[in-house]
Design a protein around this motif. Structure first.
Motif, short mmCIF file in Angstrom:
data_model
loop_
_atom_site.label_atom_id
_atom_site.label_comp_id
_atom_site.label_asym_id
_atom_site.label_seq_id
_atom_site.Cartn_x
_atom_site.Cartn_y
_atom_site.Cartn_z
N PHE A 74 0.82 -1.21 0.00
CA PHE A 74 0.00 0.00 0.00
C PHE A 74 0.85 1.26 0.00
CE2 PHE A 74 -1.94 3.37 2.64
CZ PHE A 74 -3.00 3.73 1.80
N GLY A 75 1.90 1.32 0.82
CA GLY A 75 2.71 2.53 0.90
C GLY A 75 3.29 2.92 -0.44
N ALA A 76 3.76 1.95 -1.21
CA ALA A 76 4.32 2.23 -2.53
C ALA A 76 3.24 2.71 -3.49
CB ALA A 76 5.02 0.98 -3.08
N ARG A 77 2.07 2.07 -3.43
CA ARG A 77 0.98 2.47 -4.33
C ARG A 77 0.48 3.87 -3.99
NH1 ARG A 77 -3.48 -0.72 -3.70
NH2 ARG A 77 -2.71 -1.86 -1.88
N GLY A 95 -9.72 2.77 -9.19
CA GLY A 95 -8.30 2.71 -8.82
C GLY A 95 -7.58 1.54 -9.42
N SER A 96 -8.16 0.92 -10.46
CA SER A 96 -7.57 -0.30 -11.00
C SER A 96 -6.30 -0.05 -11.79
CB SER A 96 -8.59 -1.03 -11.88
OG SER A 96 -9.02 -0.21 -12.96
N GLY A 97 -6.05 1.20 -12.21
CA GLY A 97 -4.82 1.51 -12.93
C GLY A 97 -3.63 1.60 -11.99
N GLY A 98 -2.44 1.68 -12.56
CA GLY A 98 -1.22 1.70 -11.75
C GLY A 98 -1.14 2.87 -10.80
N THR A 99 -1.66 4.03 -11.21
CA THR A 99 -1.66 5.20 -10.33
C THR A 99 -3.09 5.72 -10.17
OG1 THR A 99 -1.14 6.63 -12.24
CG2 THR A 99 0.70 5.90 -10.87
N GLY A 100 -4.01 4.79 -10.03
CA GLY A 100 -5.40 5.17 -9.84
C GLY A 100 -5.66 5.64 -8.42
N THR A 101 -6.93 5.91 -8.17
CA THR A 101 -7.34 6.40 -6.86
C THR A 101 -7.47 5.24 -5.88
OG1 THR A 101 -8.51 8.24 -7.90
CG2 THR A 101 -9.13 7.67 -5.64
N LEU A 102 -6.85 5.36 -4.72
CA LEU A 102 -6.93 4.33 -3.68
C LEU A 102 -8.09 4.64 -2.74
CD1 LEU A 102 -3.14 3.83 -2.86
CD2 LEU A 102 -4.54 2.76 -4.64
N THR A 103 -8.48 3.64 -1.95
CA THR A 103 -9.62 3.79 -1.05
C THR A 103 -9.22 3.47 0.38
OG1 THR A 103 -11.12 3.11 -2.83
CG2 THR A 103 -11.99 3.09 -0.59
N GLY A 157 6.49 3.11 4.16
CA GLY A 157 5.79 1.93 4.64
C GLY A 157 4.29 2.04 4.50
N SER A 158 3.60 0.98 4.90
CA SER A 158 2.15 0.90 4.72
C SER A 158 1.36 1.10 5.99
CB SER A 158 1.80 -0.48 4.12
OG SER A 158 2.40 -0.64 2.85
N GLY A 213 -9.74 8.31 -10.36
CA GLY A 213 -8.61 8.47 -11.27
C GLY A 213 -8.08 9.89 -11.35
N LYS A 214 -8.66 10.81 -10.56
CA LYS A 214 -8.24 12.21 -10.59
C LYS A 214 -7.68 12.70 -9.26
CE LYS A 214 -11.68 13.45 -14.11
NZ LYS A 214 -12.39 12.18 -14.19
N VAL A 215 -7.83 11.92 -8.19
CA VAL A 215 -7.27 12.25 -6.88
C VAL A 215 -6.54 11.03 -6.34
CG1 VAL A 215 -9.03 14.00 -6.35
CG2 VAL A 215 -9.42 11.60 -5.69
N ALA A 216 -5.68 11.25 -5.37
CA ALA A 216 -4.87 10.15 -4.86
C ALA A 216 -5.69 9.11 -4.11
CB ALA A 216 -3.76 10.68 -3.95
N ALA A 217 -6.70 9.56 -3.36
CA ALA A 217 -7.44 8.62 -2.52
C ALA A 217 -8.84 9.13 -2.22
CB ALA A 217 -6.69 8.37 -1.21
#
Length: 311
Positions: free
Chosen positions: A20-23, A104-112, A222-223, A70-74
């Motif tokens: 998670f931390g890396a994503r 958020g399915s893309g490599g730099t998509g929005t996380l939840t 870290g995560s 897909g437009k914000v980090a989380a």
């Protein structure tokens, strides 16, 4: 997701993912250090012309995901505002998590980040972990907020499952509510050399030290993160909390329009500012219900946070 079309909420098969931390670091680099809270207050539903019921809850929440995915980090859906509508509200939360997962399915998509602030002991904590962190659970986002005030060790089931599934945790540490002082600033009276520092270290410092151990050596971070209010003044210094050593994300309500600017952030986070994820809810959601207005508000909030945190 105007019109609130059904969202598939069935079990999600396990798949290898980066920690998670890396994503999260990649998402923050791509979209800016902003987390948009999905907080369906009755007043916001009313402002959007929606009823304060399950239908309004669903329409509101899925519109936010549809506009900003897909437009914000989380995203950070606040579980309480769904739970107050009972089982049908929880079903909406499952839909929102599924929709956000798809966004958020893309490599730099929005996380939840599911903001449920769970905390308990033994098998009960294990059950909470399975509900919000296990592959296949419809409530499992990318991370979960947790409360450590039954002892950090009580979180071990969540720590282990999050690590196993590539998910993250945000541990309550220093919050802006005035009642938090009596617990978070309290001195542990633990033995010399105990986690968190020498005898008499504060609870907040202990929580940060435990997170630091779990994040040791992680790159780019870290995560296991902390929740640290951006408007807490000199509480980090007063409690002896080492945020830099945490080496994890710092979820920070109160950045920008909510009260904390460059000076306040320098005081609170110091050299740890690079890991701060600013959390904003009403400042963005209040611009709705139009999707274009939501996007403009989110981009403005992300720029404001970026400028304040990277100065």
């Amino acid at each position: 997701m105007s019109g609130a079309e059904p969202v598939e909420t069935g079990p999600v098969e396990a798949r290898p993912v980066a920690p998670f931390g890396a994503r999260l670091a990649a998402a923050m680099d791509a979209h800016g250090p902003l987390c948009v809270g999905i907080d369906p207050h009755a007043s916001l539903l009313h402002a959007w012309g929606l009823p304060d019921d399950v239908d309004g809850l669903r329409e509101f929440s899925l519109r936010v995901v549809d506009a900003l995915g897909g437009k914000v980090a989380a995203f950070k859906p606040q579980a309480a505002f769904f739970e107050r509508h009972g089982s049908r509200g929880l079903a909406v939360l499952e839909e929102v998590v599924a929709a956000a997962r798809a966004a958020g399915s893309g490599g730099t998509g929005t996380l939840t980040i599911v903001d449920a602030k769970r905390g308990d002991i033994g098998s009960t904590m294990g059950a909470y972990a399975e509900a919000f962190l296990a592959d296949g659970s419809p409530l499992a986002g990318d991370a979960l907020t947790v409360s450590p005030y039954l002892g950090f060790g009580s979180l071990q089931p969540a720590v282990e499952l999050a690590a196993a599934t590539g998910r993250g945790l945000f541990v309550l540490c220093l919050t802006s509510n005035k009642e938090g002082f009596e617990v978070q600033h309290a001195r542990t009276g633990g033995p010399e050399g105990a986690p968190g520092g020498a005898a008499g270290g504060t609870v907040a410092a202990l929580m940060a030290a435990r997170a630091a151990v779990l994040n040791a050596g992680a790159e780019p971070m870290g995560s296991v993160g902390l929740v640290v209010g951006a408007t807490i003044g000199d509480a980090v210094r007063a409690t002896g909390t080492d945020l830099v050593a945490v080496n994890g994300p710092l979820l920070a309500p109160g950045v920008g329009a909510q009260g904390a600017g460059e000076r306040e952030l320098a005081t609170t986070f110091g050299d740890a500012r690079r890991n701060v994820l600013a959390s904003s809810s009403r400042a963005v959601l209040g611009a709705g219900p139009g999707p274009d207005e939501l996007v403009r508000a989110a981009h403005a909030a992300a720029r404001e946070a970026q400028e304040a945190l990277r100065s």
